[in-house]
Motif scaffolding. Structure first.
Motif, PDB file in Angstrom:
ATOM      1  N   THR A 158       0.933  -1.221  -0.040  1.00  0.00           N
ATOM      2  CA  THR A 158       0.119  -0.055  -0.018  1.00  0.00           C
ATOM      3  C   THR A 158       0.813   1.291   0.022  1.00  0.00           C
ATOM      4  O   THR A 158       0.593   2.199  -0.562  1.00  0.00           O
ATOM      5  CB  THR A 158      -0.835  -0.101   1.256  1.00  0.00           C
ATOM      6  OG1 THR A 158      -1.757  -1.139   1.112  1.00  0.00           O
ATOM      7  CG2 THR A 158      -1.734   1.330   1.232  1.00  0.00           C
ATOM      8  N   TYR A 162      -6.193   4.469   1.123  1.00  0.00           N
ATOM      9  CA  TYR A 162      -6.856   3.417   0.396  1.00  0.00           C
ATOM     10  C   TYR A 162      -5.882   2.089   0.681  1.00  0.00           C
ATOM     11  O   TYR A 162      -4.615   2.487   1.040  1.00  0.00           O
ATOM     12  CB  TYR A 162      -6.922   3.413  -1.058  1.00  0.00           C
ATOM     13  CG  TYR A 162      -7.724   4.604  -1.359  1.00  0.00           C
ATOM     14  CD1 TYR A 162      -9.137   4.415  -1.676  1.00  0.00           C
ATOM     15  CD2 TYR A 162      -7.265   6.030  -1.772  1.00  0.00           C
ATOM     16  CE1 TYR A 162      -9.977   5.436  -2.001  1.00  0.00           C
ATOM     17  CE2 TYR A 162      -8.195   7.057  -1.857  1.00  0.00           C
ATOM     18  CZ  TYR A 162      -9.402   6.646  -2.191  1.00  0.00           C
ATOM     19  OH  TYR A 162     -10.212   7.962  -2.492  1.00  0.00           O
ATOM     20  N   SER A 163      -6.191   1.029   0.782  1.00  0.00           N
ATOM     21  CA  SER A 163      -5.309  -0.142   1.174  1.00  0.00           C
ATOM     22  C   SER A 163      -5.564  -1.281  -0.109  1.00  0.00           C
ATOM     23  O   SER A 163      -6.980  -1.308  -0.971  1.00  0.00           O
ATOM     24  CB  SER A 163      -6.029  -0.838   2.299  1.00  0.00           C
ATOM     25  OG  SER A 163      -7.430  -1.471   2.105  1.00  0.00           O
ATOM     26  N   GLU A 214     -11.169   4.360   8.478  1.00  0.00           N
ATOM     27  CA  GLU A 214     -11.021   5.574   9.445  1.00  0.00           C
ATOM     28  C   GLU A 214     -10.787   6.750   8.428  1.00  0.00           C
ATOM     29  O   GLU A 214     -10.904   7.986   8.834  1.00  0.00           O
ATOM     30  CB  GLU A 214      -9.496   5.444   9.947  1.00  0.00           C
ATOM     31  CG  GLU A 214      -8.369   5.431   8.936  1.00  0.00           C
ATOM     32  CD  GLU A 214      -8.064   3.788   8.956  1.00  0.00           C
ATOM     33  OE1 GLU A 214      -6.732   3.534   8.566  1.00  0.00           O
ATOM     34  OE2 GLU A 214      -9.027   2.962   8.948  1.00  0.00           O
ATOM     35  N   THR A 215     -11.030   6.817   7.077  1.00  0.00           N
ATOM     36  CA  THR A 215     -10.896   7.913   6.105  1.00  0.00           C
ATOM     37  C   THR A 215     -12.526   8.307   5.994  1.00  0.00           C
ATOM     38  O   THR A 215     -12.763   9.182   5.013  1.00  0.00           O
ATOM     39  CB  THR A 215     -10.049   7.448   4.850  1.00  0.00           C
ATOM     40  OG1 THR A 215     -10.875   6.647   4.302  1.00  0.00           O
ATOM     41  CG2 THR A 215      -8.795   7.227   5.404  1.00  0.00           C
ATOM     42  N   HIS A 266     -11.701   1.724   0.312  1.00  0.00           N
ATOM     43  CA  HIS A 266     -11.266   2.516   1.220  1.00  0.00           C
ATOM     44  C   HIS A 266     -10.942   2.235   2.791  1.00  0.00           C
ATOM     45  O   HIS A 266     -11.326   1.199   3.144  1.00  0.00           O
ATOM     46  CB  HIS A 266     -12.687   3.435   1.558  1.00  0.00           C
ATOM     47  CG  HIS A 266     -13.255   4.049   0.451  1.00  0.00           C
ATOM     48  ND1 HIS A 266     -12.615   5.430  -0.045  1.00  0.00           N
ATOM     49  CD2 HIS A 266     -14.215   3.801  -0.405  1.00  0.00           C
ATOM     50  CE1 HIS A 266     -13.436   5.522  -1.059  1.00  0.00           C
ATOM     51  NE2 HIS A 266     -14.174   4.566  -1.640  1.00  0.00           N
ATOM     52  N   GLN A 267     -10.160   2.900   3.260  1.00  0.00           N
ATOM     53  CA  GLN A 267      -9.698   2.633   4.925  1.00  0.00           C
ATOM     54  C   GLN A 267     -10.761   3.024   5.576  1.00  0.00           C
ATOM     55  O   GLN A 267     -11.242   4.369   5.708  1.00  0.00           O
ATOM     56  CB  GLN A 267      -8.313   3.071   5.232  1.00  0.00           C
ATOM     57  CG  GLN A 267      -7.254   2.396   4.342  1.00  0.00           C
ATOM     58  CD  GLN A 267      -6.088   3.053   4.825  1.00  0.00           C
ATOM     59  OE1 GLN A 267      -5.724   4.153   5.436  1.00  0.00           O
ATOM     60  NE2 GLN A 267      -4.856   2.475   4.473  1.00  0.00           N
TER      61      GLN A 267
END
Length: 404
Positions: free
Chosen positions: A3, A15-16, A36-37, A33-34
């Motif tokens: 990543t 993003y992962s 926490e964002t 999407h992560q």
């Protein structure tokens, strides 16, 4: 691929990377999407609840010759703060666009050196995608040129195709930038420019145009404080056109065959500046032989050479005496063409003499008009007039005019 490398290579933050696949010769990075964002796409609030996803793919920078796609389920979020359900905003792509910011920058850089078609083929996208990308870029940077700093401008029209289609172009003589392109010619074509100019509160000191009554009226009505300078190029062009007509009239009227032979093919000698005549090609002698045949033609030629000196005088007073003397000699010549042209200069004497207050002309604009014609020819014409105008606005910053 990690990543972290995905972020450094493509600018993806928040993003992962889930997987990397190879499909139909392309590399597909599947990202997510992560959590926490998560932010509301409307107010940016964090009090959100997941409300499904929208599967999307984005064209990104290629790796070698391999096209690259980013596969992302775009998260939809319900926001408790504003009560709306929206997709998350993406940091790497614009809304309703199927390519990333990095891809757009790369395509624009290639467009400086390649045609739209070549860029499209190289990146594996449609021609209209690259054209639309260019148009959006041009719109952001050139759609509304700044007018506040304008001081000296030139105005002229250019034919842009069959059917008497014209653009009226206004050029900033200090920067060389086109600041207005209006459809058509005459006073109506300039109305949007005058409106924007008043709003900008620019202080125009001098305007260069030809001796068209439409431009004279427009400058008088909208820029009454500006100095109106009649362009020397158009003055000499008008004289040359009338000299060419006089030569045709003389050639038709001569009776001796040998005189017609001498006059044949001498038009370009009459219009050529005397210092440019080539003795190696016997041009000075051929010109003198042609002038000896007809006194009115000789008078017109020598007065043409004298008129060129009008713009070489040391000052306005000397130039005024020179102009008065030239007009008097033309009127006394007995040649109707010269008498008519002398009357034209008399009517426009103030604009001619204004050159000694502001030594400006439409010559830079004529050069820009040549670039516009080359731009149009290279593109084999433009089906989108708005895109054509935007390309014209950007001409002063264009190194490679490759468009089609």
């Amino acid at each position: 691929m990690s990543t972290r490398l995905l972020y450094h290579a493509w600018g993806l933050r928040g993003y992962s990377l889930q997987a990397t696949d190879f499909e139909d010769g392309a590399i597909v990075f599947r990202i997510r999407h992560q959590p926490e964002t998560f932010r509301c796409g409307h107010c940016g609030g964090q009090s959100v609840t997941r409300a499904g996803v929208v599967q999307r793919q984005f064209k990104s920078l290629p790796i070698g010759t391999k096209p690259v796609w980013l596969d992302l389920p775009v998260q939809r979020l319900w926001c408790a703060a504003c009560g709306t359900t929206r997709q998350m905003k993406l940091g790497f792509a614009d809304e309703k666009r199927g390519y990333t910011h990095a891809f757009a920058r790369y395509a624009l850089e290639l467009s400086r050196h390649m045609t739209i078609r070549d860029v499209a083929v190289h990146l594996g996208v449609g021609w209209d995608t690259i054209k639309e990308l260019q148009k959006r870029h041009l719109w952001r940077h050139f759609a509304k040129p700044r007018l506040k700093e304008l001081r000296h401008i030139a105005i002229d029209e250019i034919s842009i195709g069959r059917g008497h289609r014209y653009f009226t172009v206004v050029l900033d003589l200090e920067s060389g930038a086109v600041v207005f392109v209006g459809e058509g010619k005459g006073t109506a074509a300039l109305e949007p420019f005058w409106k924007r100019l008043r709003a900008s509160r620019a202080c125009i000191q001098a305007v260069a145009t030809d001796m068209s009554p439409a431009y004279i009226l427009a400058v008088h009505d909208h820029l009454p404080q500006a100095v109106h300078v009649f362009d020397r190029f158009h003055v000499m062009k008008l004289f040359n056109d009338q000299l060419a007509a006089l030569r045709r009239e003389v050639q038709r009227s001569v009776e001796k065959v040998e005189h017609r032979t001498l006059l044949k093919g001498t038009l370009w000698l009459l219009l050529k500046n005397s210092e440019n005549l080539d003795p190696a090609r016997d041009e000075p002698r051929r010109l003198q032989d042609a002038l000896r045949i007809n006194q009115p033609l000789a008078a017109a030629y020598y007065l043409r050479e004298d008129l060129r000196q009008f713009w070489q005088q040391p000052g306005r007073r000397t130039a005024e005496r020179f102009l008065n003397d030239w007009i008097a000699r033309a009127q006394a010549s007995g040649v109707r063409m010269l008498q008519k042209f002398a009357k034209t200069l008399q009517l426009h004497r103030t604009g001619l003499l204004n050159w000694y207050d502001y030594a400006i002309s439409t010559a830079p604009l004529e050069g820009t008009n040549t670039k516009i014609r080359v731009l149009q020819r290279q593109a084999y014409g433009f089906r989108d007039p708005e895109f054509f105008k935007l390309k014209i606005y950007a001409l002063h910053q264009t190194t490679y005019a490759l468009v089609g």
